[in-house]
Design a protein around this motif. Structure first.
Motif, PDB file in Angstrom:
ATOM      1  N   ILE A 115      -1.109 -16.558 -12.650  1.00 22.86           N
ATOM      2  CA  ILE A 115      -1.826 -15.378 -12.179  1.00 22.86           C
ATOM      3  C   ILE A 115      -2.868 -14.950 -13.211  1.00 22.86           C
ATOM      4  CG2 ILE A 115      -1.563 -12.937 -11.616  1.00 22.86           C
ATOM      5  CD1 ILE A 115       1.239 -13.698 -10.486  1.00 22.86           C
ATOM      6  N   ALA A 116      -2.479 -14.915 -14.476  1.00 22.22           N
ATOM      7  CA  ALA A 116      -3.405 -14.509 -15.529  1.00 22.22           C
ATOM      8  C   ALA A 116      -4.593 -15.454 -15.632  1.00 22.22           C
ATOM      9  CB  ALA A 116      -2.667 -14.449 -16.871  1.00 22.22           C
ATOM     10  N   ALA A 117      -4.368 -16.747 -15.345  1.00 20.51           N
ATOM     11  CA  ALA A 117      -5.444 -17.733 -15.434  1.00 20.51           C
ATOM     12  C   ALA A 117      -6.562 -17.468 -14.429  1.00 20.51           C
ATOM     13  CB  ALA A 117      -4.888 -19.143 -15.230  1.00 20.51           C
ATOM     14  N   LEU A 118      -6.289 -16.683 -13.411  1.00 24.15           N
ATOM     15  CA  LEU A 118      -7.324 -16.315 -12.439  1.00 24.15           C
ATOM     16  C   LEU A 118      -8.297 -15.279 -13.005  1.00 24.15           C
ATOM     17  CD1 LEU A 118      -4.948 -16.026  -9.362  1.00 24.15           C
ATOM     18  CD2 LEU A 118      -6.758 -17.735  -9.614  1.00 24.15           C
ATOM     19  N   ARG A 119      -7.930 -14.657 -14.115  1.00 24.07           N
ATOM     20  CA  ARG A 119      -8.713 -13.585 -14.734  1.00 24.07           C
ATOM     21  C   ARG A 119      -9.086 -12.523 -13.699  1.00 24.07           C
ATOM     22  NH1 ARG A 119     -11.705 -17.727 -17.872  1.00 24.07           N
ATOM     23  NH2 ARG A 119     -13.694 -17.032 -17.018  1.00 24.07           N
ATOM     24  N   PRO A 120      -8.096 -11.942 -13.039  1.00 23.17           N
ATOM     25  CA  PRO A 120      -8.382 -11.000 -11.955  1.00 23.17           C
ATOM     26  C   PRO A 120      -8.979  -9.697 -12.452  1.00 23.17           C
ATOM     27  CG  PRO A 120      -6.044 -11.006 -12.449  1.00 23.17           C
ATOM     28  CD  PRO A 120      -6.653 -12.116 -13.260  1.00 23.17           C
ATOM     29  N   GLY A 121      -9.861  -9.126 -11.651  1.00 27.41           N
ATOM     30  CA  GLY A 121     -10.464  -7.852 -12.002  1.00 27.41           C
ATOM     31  C   GLY A 121      -9.593  -6.670 -11.639  1.00 27.41           C
ATOM     32  N   PHE A 122      -8.670  -6.871 -10.685  1.00 28.57           N
ATOM     33  CA  PHE A 122      -7.767  -5.787 -10.292  1.00 28.57           C
ATOM     34  C   PHE A 122      -6.475  -6.383  -9.768  1.00 28.57           C
ATOM     35  CE2 PHE A 122     -10.138  -6.781  -6.409  1.00 28.57           C
ATOM     36  CZ  PHE A 122      -9.135  -6.853  -5.452  1.00 28.57           C
TER      37      PHE A 122
ATOM     38  N   ALA B 232      -6.488  -6.541 -15.694  1.00 24.94           N
ATOM     39  CA  ALA B 232      -6.842  -6.171 -14.332  1.00 24.94           C
ATOM     40  C   ALA B 232      -6.727  -4.663 -14.143  1.00 24.94           C
ATOM     41  CB  ALA B 232      -5.936  -6.893 -13.338  1.00 24.94           C
ATOM     42  N   LYS B 233      -7.623  -4.083 -13.355  1.00 25.21           N
ATOM     43  CA  LYS B 233      -7.486  -2.676 -12.997  1.00 25.21           C
ATOM     44  C   LYS B 233      -6.271  -2.510 -12.094  1.00 25.21           C
ATOM     45  CE  LYS B 233     -12.297  -1.072 -13.082  1.00 25.21           C
ATOM     46  NZ  LYS B 233     -12.061   0.107 -13.930  1.00 25.21           N
ATOM     47  N   PRO B 234      -5.384  -1.569 -12.387  1.00 23.19           N
ATOM     48  CA  PRO B 234      -4.269  -1.319 -11.477  1.00 23.19           C
ATOM     49  C   PRO B 234      -4.745  -0.492 -10.276  1.00 23.19           C
ATOM     50  CG  PRO B 234      -4.121   0.127 -13.387  1.00 23.19           C
ATOM     51  CD  PRO B 234      -5.314  -0.750 -13.611  1.00 23.19           C
ATOM     52  N   VAL B 235      -4.390  -0.942  -9.068  1.00 24.30           N
ATOM     53  CA  VAL B 235      -4.755  -0.208  -7.851  1.00 24.30           C
ATOM     54  C   VAL B 235      -3.490   0.014  -7.030  1.00 24.30           C
ATOM     55  CG1 VAL B 235      -6.288  -0.072  -5.862  1.00 24.30           C
ATOM     56  CG2 VAL B 235      -6.990  -1.378  -7.886  1.00 24.30           C
ATOM     57  N   PRO B 236      -2.799   1.137  -7.250  1.00 25.79           N
ATOM     58  CA  PRO B 236      -1.587   1.407  -6.480  1.00 25.79           C
ATOM     59  C   PRO B 236      -1.910   1.824  -5.047  1.00 25.79           C
ATOM     60  CG  PRO B 236      -2.017   3.183  -8.031  1.00 25.79           C
ATOM     61  CD  PRO B 236      -3.053   2.139  -8.284  1.00 25.79           C
ATOM     62  N   VAL B 237      -0.955   1.553  -4.142  1.00 24.02           N
ATOM     63  CA  VAL B 237      -1.070   1.928  -2.729  1.00 24.02           C
ATOM     64  C   VAL B 237       0.101   2.848  -2.405  1.00 24.02           C
ATOM     65  CG1 VAL B 237      -1.327   1.079  -0.370  1.00 24.02           C
ATOM     66  CG2 VAL B 237      -2.010  -0.375  -2.292  1.00 24.02           C
ATOM     67  N   VAL B 238      -0.198   3.989  -1.779  1.00 28.94           N
ATOM     68  CA  VAL B 238       0.845   4.946  -1.429  1.00 28.94           C
ATOM     69  C   VAL B 238       0.856   5.163   0.077  1.00 28.94           C
ATOM     70  CG1 VAL B 238       0.752   6.094  -3.658  1.00 28.94           C
ATOM     71  CG2 VAL B 238      -0.687   6.925  -1.787  1.00 28.94           C
ATOM     72  N   PRO B 239       2.022   5.516   0.652  1.00 31.83           N
ATOM     73  CA  PRO B 239       2.112   5.701   2.107  1.00 31.83           C
ATOM     74  C   PRO B 239       1.433   6.990   2.559  1.00 31.83           C
ATOM     75  CG  PRO B 239       4.217   6.199   1.060  1.00 31.83           C
ATOM     76  CD  PRO B 239       3.333   5.649  -0.010  1.00 31.83           C
ATOM     77  N   ALA B 240       0.849   6.937   3.774  1.00 35.07           N
ATOM     78  CA  ALA B 240       0.116   8.085   4.331  1.00 35.07           C
ATOM     79  C   ALA B 240       0.887   8.795   5.432  1.00 35.07           C
ATOM     80  CB  ALA B 240      -1.233   7.620   4.867  1.00 35.07           C
ATOM     81  N   LEU B 241       2.138   8.422   5.656  1.00 36.49           N
ATOM     82  CA  LEU B 241       2.992   8.978   6.703  1.00 36.49           C
ATOM     83  C   LEU B 241       2.515   8.614   8.106  1.00 36.49           C
ATOM     84  CD1 LEU B 241       3.930  10.620   4.162  1.00 36.49           C
ATOM     85  CD2 LEU B 241       4.669  12.352   5.794  1.00 36.49           C
ATOM     86  N   VAL B 242       1.811   7.497   8.191  1.00 37.13           N
ATOM     87  CA  VAL B 242       1.515   6.865   9.479  1.00 37.13           C
ATOM     88  C   VAL B 242       1.925   5.411   9.318  1.00 37.13           C
ATOM     89  CG1 VAL B 242      -0.219   6.281  11.193  1.00 37.13           C
ATOM     90  CG2 VAL B 242      -0.421   8.418   9.909  1.00 37.13           C
ATOM     91  N   THR B 243       2.887   4.963  10.090  1.00 33.09           N
ATOM     92  CA  THR B 243       3.372   3.606   9.914  1.00 33.09           C
ATOM     93  C   THR B 243       2.364   2.608  10.458  1.00 33.09           C
ATOM     94  OG1 THR B 243       4.537   3.618  12.019  1.00 33.09           O
ATOM     95  CG2 THR B 243       5.764   4.343  10.091  1.00 33.09           C
ATOM     96  N   GLY B 244       2.455   1.407   9.979  1.00 33.64           N
ATOM     97  CA  GLY B 244       1.606   0.314  10.434  1.00 33.64           C
ATOM     98  C   GLY B 244       2.453  -0.906  10.699  1.00 33.64           C
ATOM     99  N   CYS B 245       1.799  -2.083  10.663  1.00 34.06           N
ATOM    100  CA  CYS B 245       2.515  -3.350  10.778  1.00 34.06           C
ATOM    101  C   CYS B 245       3.369  -3.395  12.049  1.00 34.06           C
ATOM    102  CB  CYS B 245       3.359  -3.603   9.545  1.00 34.06           C
ATOM    103  SG  CYS B 245       2.393  -3.558   8.014  1.00 34.06           S
ATOM    104  N   GLY B 246       2.810  -2.925  13.161  1.00 36.66           N
ATOM    105  CA  GLY B 246       3.479  -3.003  14.450  1.00 36.66           C
ATOM    106  C   GLY B 246       4.358  -1.830  14.792  1.00 36.66           C
TER     107      GLY B 246
END
Length: 847
Positions: free
Chosen positions: A253-260, A330-344
């Motif tokens: 993963i580190a070898a990809l030199r990810p930006g985030f 890499a920049k950390p980009v957390p994702v938080v729930p919005a109280l609307v479900t997804g994924c079906g």
């Protein structure tokens, strides 16, 4: 990440598109070279490229965390695998009882007042009835084939334990094979004292190498022994961190030199119950991911039922994600729930107090990542070993919601609260689970109306879609919201797929003023626990390998450049192909009746008709699934568990025709699948009515098993009602009529362009980076004109990835890999022939 049909229906992968057909057969004449010209205006500068443009999306899918990136070698270490999470689980999943020298006793996973803490509720109760020399305990099988060990390496063992034996309980911990006939390290000897929970540790020095060891924990004597958090870690983790990450995976993963790094996932964030852990009632299973459950001492972290069907230990939690981001730059980009479900799931939670609690959780998360050590959550971070802030500057709210209005109402509450306290944080929205359709259009309308800064787009399509949509972002508003392409992939891990994605990435770079972030998805897949494919990096318990997609992504991610250099390409001209093929009928977990199938040409002549009064001999099964039979003069598919039961009739060469059929849903989860343009079991169009658990209609185009959605909108089908379905095909245009009313239409007139290029500039190195993808069987003889005013060195570094487009990297062979060489003859104008089925990067040194 879209679920349902795209997961189950594409498990077999794809074989390539018409232009990605593989090398010529032995003895066949190789295709002649095609001529192209690339014109570069090297003295001008195009859009600046965000340093974080290419990054990674990590979701705990395919056992990506436990049994994967998280280096813990013991499965179900805290005995929290329970039937309430997965009907196949027990507290002793991955554990078996074991005895030595006549030892005896009983074991049980229990949850009572003797538990270690309120979040780690289940523990192992061992009742010992040993004879003098005997020991009794449990054996853990690890993941995949077992516990991997390497001779000479150190492995750290720990366990929390208590005993009611007055003199203590001796423990013997061994690393051995299943039968107990082979030992892979000298045993660790410990003695448990006292009837309160304490942590005991020891270290193994492996004397043998294996991928199938077992960890045995056995006790001597009698009495009641209680065990919890039985752990074994390799000492050699990524950067040597305790509770750390598996080194080979982290290094790839580190070898990809990810930006985030986007984490902790997509569907696991906004599905299940929206409540977190509640101490009064114990665990609330299948809840959405709650970041506060994942920090602090690992023995005090909650275990959660993962959306993808297995448990997460949360040993890899928010602190570890932030630390890993920092470790790989890499920049950390957390994702938080919005109280609307997804994924079906498609549900909005109406609970204002709960919404406010989640908004506060998001604010607390930012404080945990960035706050001073004098703040409440900054102090929590410091106590875990990181007093310095992690520097989160962007956060995503929600993931792939199919209810855009409900989502936006909640998103704005999050954004307003975050901006009020942290005005410099970018708050990211999304556009749903697909690249087009009603949800996508409405989501973008709301994002524009509300001045959203950045919108996350997701889509998974067949390779031809990527080759047809290189210019997708050319027409986006340059002054509007920035785009984060947070999840994308074509449907397989063959070189053909990687080339299609690479060609598409040239369009992303060309539009770097609009597309500021992009990440292939998913990142990781454990070969024995696959819920989704394709994936970038594959692994088992002791090996890992990058897919062809990984190699192409790595080439782009490590050669981005600082700015785009204007360039154009000319060459072979292609045209759109008309819709041609037979007709089909299918179902998806649904019983349905079809009748009165009629196909007529554009001039009204009947090409085909079947009222099933004489059986169904004109129809050929393509999927090999389902229970088709003629019942009362109609063709009935009666299996409500079978997915894709396609049967077909007619001529593959049919074009410009009308198909009409009467369809009735009898029972089951969905509606109808009516095929047209059918070539074979993997190449067709179908009109999907009542799909996605009877919530949506769509036309999906499949090419060698990989599907792309061409049109979609809300739709449901009533059980017992007969529908008149008609499909009109004229060239590339298709009109869909339901009960005599136009339901929708589309024009499949996109042209597949297998040759793509972009040029960027590495300012510090004073280099032009010429990036060319030739995703076809013919060589591309290309004149490259850098401009008369440009002075360049005569040599350049060239890196090429090429091969059979149907080839893929596997555990035993990785034929798809980059080859770097030095080329001569570079000048302001020079000619280069790019190999068939290749991606080529040339770094030209300017003077």
């Amino acid at each position: 990440m879209r679920t349902h049909r795209l997961v189950a229906g594409l498990a077999s992968g794809l074989v390539g598109t018409a232009l990605l057909t593989g090398a010529p057969a032995r003895g066949a004449e190789a295709p002649a070279a095609l001529d192209y010209t690339i014109s570069v205006d090297a003295e001008r500068a195009g859009p600046r490229i965000d340093p974080a443009m290419y990054g990674l999306f990590f979701e705990d899918i395919n056992r990506a965390a436990d049994g994967g990136l998280y280096a813990e070698l013991v499965q179900n270490r805290s005995f929290e695998y329970l039937p309430v999470d997965n009907r196949a689980y027990t507290g002793l999943t991955s554990w078996t009882a074991v005895s030595t020298a006549g030892g005896s006793g009983t074991v049980a996973a229990v949850n009572d007042d003797a538990r270690m803490n309120e979040r780690n509720r289940t523990y192992l109760k061992v009742t010992l009835t040993n004879a003098d020399a005997g020991t009794y305990g449990v054996l853990n099988s690890g993941y995949n084939t077992g516990i991997p060990l390497e001779a000479g390496k150190s492995y750290d063992f720990s366990v929390w334990a208590r005993t009611d034996a007055a003199g203590g309980t001796p423990l013997t911990i061994t690393l051995r094979n299943q039968a107990g006939t082979t030992s892979y390290a000298p045993p660790v000897q410990l003695t448990v004292h006292g009837d309160t929970w304490r942590k005991y540790t020891g270290t193994f020095q492996a004397t043998g190498t294996t991928d199938a060891a077992r960890l045995a924990v056995e006790a001597a004597g009698s009495g009641t022994l209680r065990l919890d958090m039985v752990s074994l870690f390799p000492r050699d983790t990524f950067k040597g961190r305790p509770n750390g990450l598996r080194k080979d995976l982290a290094e790839k993963i580190a070898a990809l030199r990810p930006g985030f790094l986007r984490f902790p996932g997509g569907c696991i964030v906004n599905t299940g119950s929206m409540y977190g852990y509640d101490a009064a009632s114990g665990y609330q299973r299948a809840r959405a991911y709650q970041w506060k459950d994942t920090i602090g001492p690992v023995e005090e972290r909650a275990t959660n039922a993962n959306f993808w069907g297995y448990n997460q230990s949360y040993g890899l939690g928010y602190y570890e994600y932030l630390q890993f981001s920092e470790d790989i730059g890499a920049k950390p980009v957390p994702v938080v729930p919005a109280l609307v479900t997804g994924c079906g799931q498609n549900r909005a939670v109406d609970d204002d107090a709960l919404l406010q609690r989640h908004i506060q959780d998001a604010l607390d998360l930012i404080e945990f990542a960035n706050g001073p050590v004098t703040s409440t959550w900054g102090a929590e971070r410091a106590a875990m070993g990181h007093p310095e802030p992690f520097g989160v500057d962007r956060i995503q709210v929600g993931n792939e919601e199919n209810l855009p209005d409900a989502f936006m109402a909640r998103f704005l509450r999050f954004r307003d609260a975050i901006k009020a306290k942290y005005p410099d944080i970018t708050v990211i929205s999304n556009s749903g689970p697909d690249d087009a359709g009603t949800t996508f259009d409405r989501a973008w309308e709301l994002n524009r109306a509300n001045g959203v800064e950045m919108v996350d787009e997701h889509y998974y399509n067949d390779p031809s879609w990527f080759l047809q949509n290189n210019k997708r972002y050319d027409s986006y508003d340059r002054s509007g919201a920035k785009v984060w392409l947070g999840e994308y992939a074509s449907w397989d891990n063959k070189l053909a797929n990687a080339l299609a994605e690479g060609a598409y990435m040239t369009g992303l770079e060309r539009n770097a003023d609009v597309v500021t972030m992009a990440s292939y998805a998913p990142l990781l897949a454990n070969i024995d626990y696959v819920q989704w494919k394709p994936d970038m990096i594959w692994f088992d318990n002791d090996q890992s390998w990058g897919s062809a997609n990984y190699e192409v992504q790595k080439l782009f991610m490590t050669n981005v450049g600082d700015e785009v250099v204007p360039s154009t390409a000319t060459g072979a001209v292609r045209t759109a192909q008309p819709v041609t093929g037979a007709v089909g009928l299918s179902t998806w977990r649904t019983a349905a009746r079809y009748d009165d199938v009629v196909v007529t040409s554009a001039d009204g002549a009947q090409l085909f008709g079947d009222d099933f009064s004489n059986g169904a001999d004109q129809w050929t099964p393509l999927a090999g699934r389902g229970a088709w039979s003629v019942v009362d003069g109609a063709y009935v598919q009666s299996d409500t568990t079978a997915e894709n039961t396609m049967v077909a009739a007619g001529d593959e060469g049919w074009h410009d025709y009308d198909l009409s059929v009467k369809a009735t849903k009898l029972s089951g989860a969905e509606g109808f699948l009516v095929g047209f343009g059918v070539k074979d079991s993997g190449t067709y169009y179908w009109w999907n009515l009542g799909g996605w658990n009877n919530t949506q209609g769509a036309v999906e185009k499949a090419v060698n098993g990989a599907k792309t959605t061409l049109i979609a909108k809300p739709n449901s089908i009533e059980t017992g009602r007969t529908y008149d379905i008609k499909i009109q095909i004229r060239g590339t245009k298709v009109t869909l009529l339901l009960d005599g009313q136009v339901w929708g239409s589309f024009d499949d007139n996109a042209v597949t362009e297998p040759f793509a290029q972009v040029v960027t500039r590495d300012v510090a190195a004073k280099q032009l980076i010429i990036k060319v993808v030739n995703a076809q069987d013919a060589p591309a003889r290309t004149t490259i004109n850098l401009g008369a005013g440009v002075r360049v060195m005569g040599k350049a570094q060239m890196t090429v990835i090429s091969g059979d487009p149907q080839e893929l990297n596997t555990r035993t062979a990785q034929p798809i890999k980059p080859v770097t060489s030095t080329i001569k003859g570079v000048a302001p104008t020079f000619t280069r022939t790019f190999e068939p089925n290749s991606v080529t990067f040339i770094r030209v040194q300017t003077r």
